[in-house]
Design an enzyme around this catalytic site. Structure first.
Site, short mmCIF file in Angstrom:
data_model
loop_
_atom_site.label_atom_id
_atom_site.label_comp_id
_atom_site.label_asym_id
_atom_site.label_seq_id
_atom_site.Cartn_x
_atom_site.Cartn_y
_atom_site.Cartn_z
N LYS A 28 0.87 -1.19 0.00
CA LYS A 28 0.00 0.00 0.00
C LYS A 28 0.90 1.23 0.00
O LYS A 28 2.07 1.13 0.37
CB LYS A 28 -0.88 0.02 1.26
CG LYS A 28 -2.10 0.90 1.15
CD LYS A 28 -3.22 0.20 0.45
CE LYS A 28 -4.38 1.11 0.17
NZ LYS A 28 -5.55 0.34 -0.31
N ASP A 66 -6.80 4.42 -4.66
CA ASP A 66 -7.50 4.32 -3.37
C ASP A 66 -8.08 5.72 -3.16
O ASP A 66 -8.29 6.45 -4.14
CB ASP A 66 -6.52 3.90 -2.25
CG ASP A 66 -7.24 3.46 -0.97
OD1 ASP A 66 -7.70 2.31 -0.90
OD2 ASP A 66 -7.37 4.27 -0.03
P1 NDP Z 1 -12.67 8.02 -3.16
O1 NDP Z 1 -11.61 9.04 -2.93
O2 NDP Z 1 -13.14 7.77 -4.54
O3 NDP Z 1 -13.94 8.33 -2.27
C1 NDP Z 1 -13.84 8.44 -0.89
C2 NDP Z 1 -15.17 8.92 -0.35
O4 NDP Z 1 -15.13 8.87 1.07
C3 NDP Z 1 -15.46 10.36 -0.71
O5 NDP Z 1 -16.85 10.56 -0.77
C4 NDP Z 1 -14.83 11.11 0.46
O6 NDP Z 1 -15.38 12.40 0.68
C5 NDP Z 1 -15.17 10.18 1.62
N1 NDP Z 1 -14.15 10.31 2.64
C6 NDP Z 1 -12.82 10.09 2.51
N2 NDP Z 1 -12.16 10.33 3.65
C7 NDP Z 1 -13.09 10.68 4.53
C8 NDP Z 1 -13.04 11.05 5.89
N3 NDP Z 1 -11.87 11.08 6.57
N4 NDP Z 1 -14.22 11.36 6.50
C9 NDP Z 1 -15.39 11.33 5.81
N5 NDP Z 1 -15.50 10.99 4.51
C10 NDP Z 1 -14.37 10.67 3.89
O7 NDP Z 1 -12.08 6.68 -2.50
P2 NDP Z 1 -12.55 5.17 -2.74
O8 NDP Z 1 -14.01 5.11 -3.01
O9 NDP Z 1 -11.61 4.56 -3.70
O10 NDP Z 1 -12.23 4.52 -1.32
C11 NDP Z 1 -13.19 4.46 -0.27
C12 NDP Z 1 -12.81 3.37 0.72
O11 NDP Z 1 -12.78 2.11 0.04
C13 NDP Z 1 -11.44 3.51 1.37
O12 NDP Z 1 -11.49 2.95 2.66
C14 NDP Z 1 -10.56 2.62 0.49
O13 NDP Z 1 -9.40 2.18 1.17
C15 NDP Z 1 -11.52 1.48 0.23
N6 NDP Z 1 -11.24 0.64 -0.93
C16 NDP Z 1 -11.06 1.18 -2.18
C17 NDP Z 1 -10.84 0.36 -3.26
C18 NDP Z 1 -10.75 0.90 -4.64
O14 NDP Z 1 -10.66 0.09 -5.57
N7 NDP Z 1 -10.76 2.20 -4.87
C19 NDP Z 1 -10.73 -1.10 -3.10
C20 NDP Z 1 -11.03 -1.57 -1.77
C21 NDP Z 1 -11.25 -0.71 -0.74
P3 NDP Z 1 -14.60 13.68 0.11
O15 NDP Z 1 -14.66 13.57 -1.38
O16 NDP Z 1 -15.33 14.84 0.66
O17 NDP Z 1 -13.19 13.56 0.63
O1 2IT Z 2 -7.90 -1.41 -0.79
C1 2IT Z 2 -7.81 -1.92 -1.92
O2 2IT Z 2 -7.98 -3.13 -2.11
C2 2IT Z 2 -7.52 -1.04 -3.06
N1 2IT Z 2 -7.41 0.17 -2.89
C3 2IT Z 2 -7.34 -1.62 -4.44
C4 2IT Z 2 -5.94 -2.13 -4.63
C5 2IT Z 2 -5.59 -2.54 -6.03
O3 2IT Z 2 -4.42 -2.86 -6.22
O4 2IT Z 2 -6.45 -2.55 -6.92
#
Ligand code: NDP
Ligand code: 2IT
Length: 461
Positions: free
Chosen positions: A141, A181
């Site tokens: 990560k 992420d």
């Molecule tokens: P994005 O940046 O696309 O979206 C994040 C969302 O969560 C936004 O709406 C953001 O609001 C909100 N957010 C982020 N930080 C905070 C905070 N501290 N407090 C309140 N709201 C918050 O990220 P992802 O959708 O990619 O990721 C979301 C979660 O999913 C994370 O935990 C990530 O680790 C996990 N994840 C992501 C994967 C992926 O493929 N992208 C895979 C597996 C897990 P704002 O825009 O206002 O900051």
């Molecule tokens: O938390 C996660 O699994 C991710 N942000 C996706 C990682 C990846 O390599 O696609």
């Protein structure tokens, strides 16, 4: 082979739960103050008693001690210039946690709250999540404390180029393969891939995943985490004779994971009644219009409250904890770590919550998990439920190696197969280790065993 220090000889005489506690105590001393990392390591370790009891060889080989120590942690300076010519300095991270099952694999997060504790918690989780997919990927990560909010497109480009200039020394298609992420999507991945390509003078497409499907990315990667979470939760619901159809769902966040979890839940017949961003939540009892959220978030990069301009019957609240006080059947936290506390968990239970699926990484804190599971809420843990994103990333690596691409239907079908197989493996493992129906134990033990056995097979390092 036996991992022998006088301390270990002593703890071998103790019970396995004392052994696990003693190892974790040492980890806490070695990583003092890293609360997220210690939370994540304890979350896994506290599931392992039955497996350590049946397999004392894991003690002999020092598996717990080795798993909790990253193979490598890289911290670097990222200097960049804003549009006014002012110089800024951020901190870059990459934790290469475990390469037993394949190249280090895991996303990059750009968020001001990123610390080495957060990177290490995410990298540690990623080891087991990636193992559960059954695909050949290790755990890693990274990211930066850079805040992308309010930055111009040129500033984002300059930051990504500076970040990759250093990161490029440490990664490669067979070494370490980053992805997105929080704060990192296909735009940022594009700038980083471009810089890597320029530095290496080689088109190594598989060095990052989450690329634009027009330029080497996999179809369905963008949708994969959110869709995968809903596929997993639907399997879990089916196991209890329930389904998404006809249910009321709350999905926190409005980013990549959240949007596609909402889209698939709606396709499965649910009504999504609320979502959020970091500044507040929207409640639309008639059902959130995901196309509006996509337009606001993916195209215009605006705040979620602008939703009310086209949907005046929806309500906005700026206290994000309130989203969990709205009655719903299924909750999908898809924003960030520790967004659901004990109080929020109680509110959800009191309002009749049936199931919760963790789309984000570690969105429920330890006490929240206890409240939910003690009250009979079906619980899909992050390592299993959100593994669809990294699974399709691994499929993107396969397609890049073949210099070929699968259709959206092919990728989606493979994603569904992976999510169903993770569910089965969690259920079977939980059963096998005396905790039927406990998907947390099932996910932790199944992921752990796969990595631990391979670590033994590959010898000590
Ligand atoms: P994005 O940046 O696309 O979206 C994040 C969302 O969560 C936004 O709406 C953001 O609001 C909100 N957010 C982020 N930080 C905070 C905070 N501290 N407090 C309140 N709201 C918050 O990220 P992802 O959708 O990619 O990721 C979301 C979660 O999913 C994370 O935990 C990530 O680790 C996990 N994840 C992501 C994967 C992926 O493929 N992208 C895979 C597996 C897990 P704002 O825009 O206002 O900051
Ligand atoms: O938390 C996660 O699994 C991710 N942000 C996706 C990682 C990846 O390599 O696609």
């Amino acid at each position: 082979m036996r991992y022998t220090t006088p301390e270990v000889t002593e703890i071998r005489r103790q019970s396995s739960s004392e052994y696990i506690k003693a190892v974790h105590k040492k980890i806490a001393e070695r990583n003092a103050g890293e609360s997220e990392f210690l939370q994540a390591t304890w979350e896994v370790f506290s599931s392992l008693k039955p497996v350590i009891e049946q397999h004392p060889e894991y003690i002999d080989h020092g598996i717990l001690e080795r798993l909790a120590e990253p193979e490598r942690l890289i911290i670097f300076r990222v200097a960049w210039e804003d549009d006014e010519g002012k110089v800024h300095v951020n901190r870059g991270f990459r934790v290469q946690f475990n390469s037993t099952l394949g190249p280090y694999k895991g996303g990059l997060r750009f968020h001001p709250s990123l610390t080495s504790s957060v990177v290490k918690f995410l990298g540690f989780e990623q080891i087991f999540k990636n193992a559960l997919t059954g695909l050949p990927i290790g755990g890693g990560k990274g990211g930066s404390d850079f805040d992308p909010k309010g930055k111009s497109d040129r500033e984002i480009m300059r930051f990504c180029q500076s970040f990759m200039t250093e990161l490029s020394r440490h990664i490669g298609p067979d070494i370490d393969v980053p992805a997105g992420d929080i704060g990192v999507g296909k735009r940022e991945i594009g700038y980083m891939f471009g810089q890597y390509k320029r530095i290496r003078n080689a088109y190594e497409a598989g060095v990052v995943t989450g690329k634009n499907p027009d330029n080497g990315g996999s179809l369905v990667r963008k949708e994969a985490t959110g869709y995968g979470t809903v596929y997993f939760v639907e399997e879990m619901l089916k196991g209890e004779g329930k389904t998404f159809a006809g249910s009321k769902v709350i999905v926190s966040g409005s980013g990549n994971v959240s949007i596609y979890a909402m889209e698939k839940a709606i396709e499965f017949g649910a009504t999504v009644i609320a979502c959020s961003d970091s500044e507040g939540y929207i409640y639309d009892p008639s059902g959130i219009d995901v196309e509006t959220v996509k337009q606001l978030k993916e195209v215009e990069r605006k705040r979620i409250y602008h939703y009310l301009e086209s949907h005046p019957n929806a309500r906005f609240g700026n206290d994000n904890t309130e989203i969990w006080t709205i009655p719903c059947d299924i909750a999908l936290p898809c924003a960030t770590q520790n967004e659901i506390s004990r109080e929020s968990a109680h509110a959800l239970v009191d309002n009749g919550l049936k199931a919760l699926g963790e789309g984000a990484n570690m969105p429920c804190d330890e006490e929240a998990v206890r409240v939910l599971t003690n009250n009979g809420v079906l619980f899909a843990p992050a390592k299993a439920a959100n593994a669809g994103g990294v699974a399709v990333s691994a499929m993107e690596m396969s397609q890049n190696s073949m210099r070929y691409s699968w259709t959206a239907e092919e990728v989606d079908e493979k994603l569904q197969t992976v999510m169903k197989s993770i569910y089965r493996s969690c259920i079977e493992t939980a059963e096998q280790y005396g905790q039927p129906g406990n998907l947390i134990a099932g996910a932790n033990i199944a992921g752990f065993k796969k990595v631990a056995d391979a670590m033994i097979a590959y010898g000590l390092h």
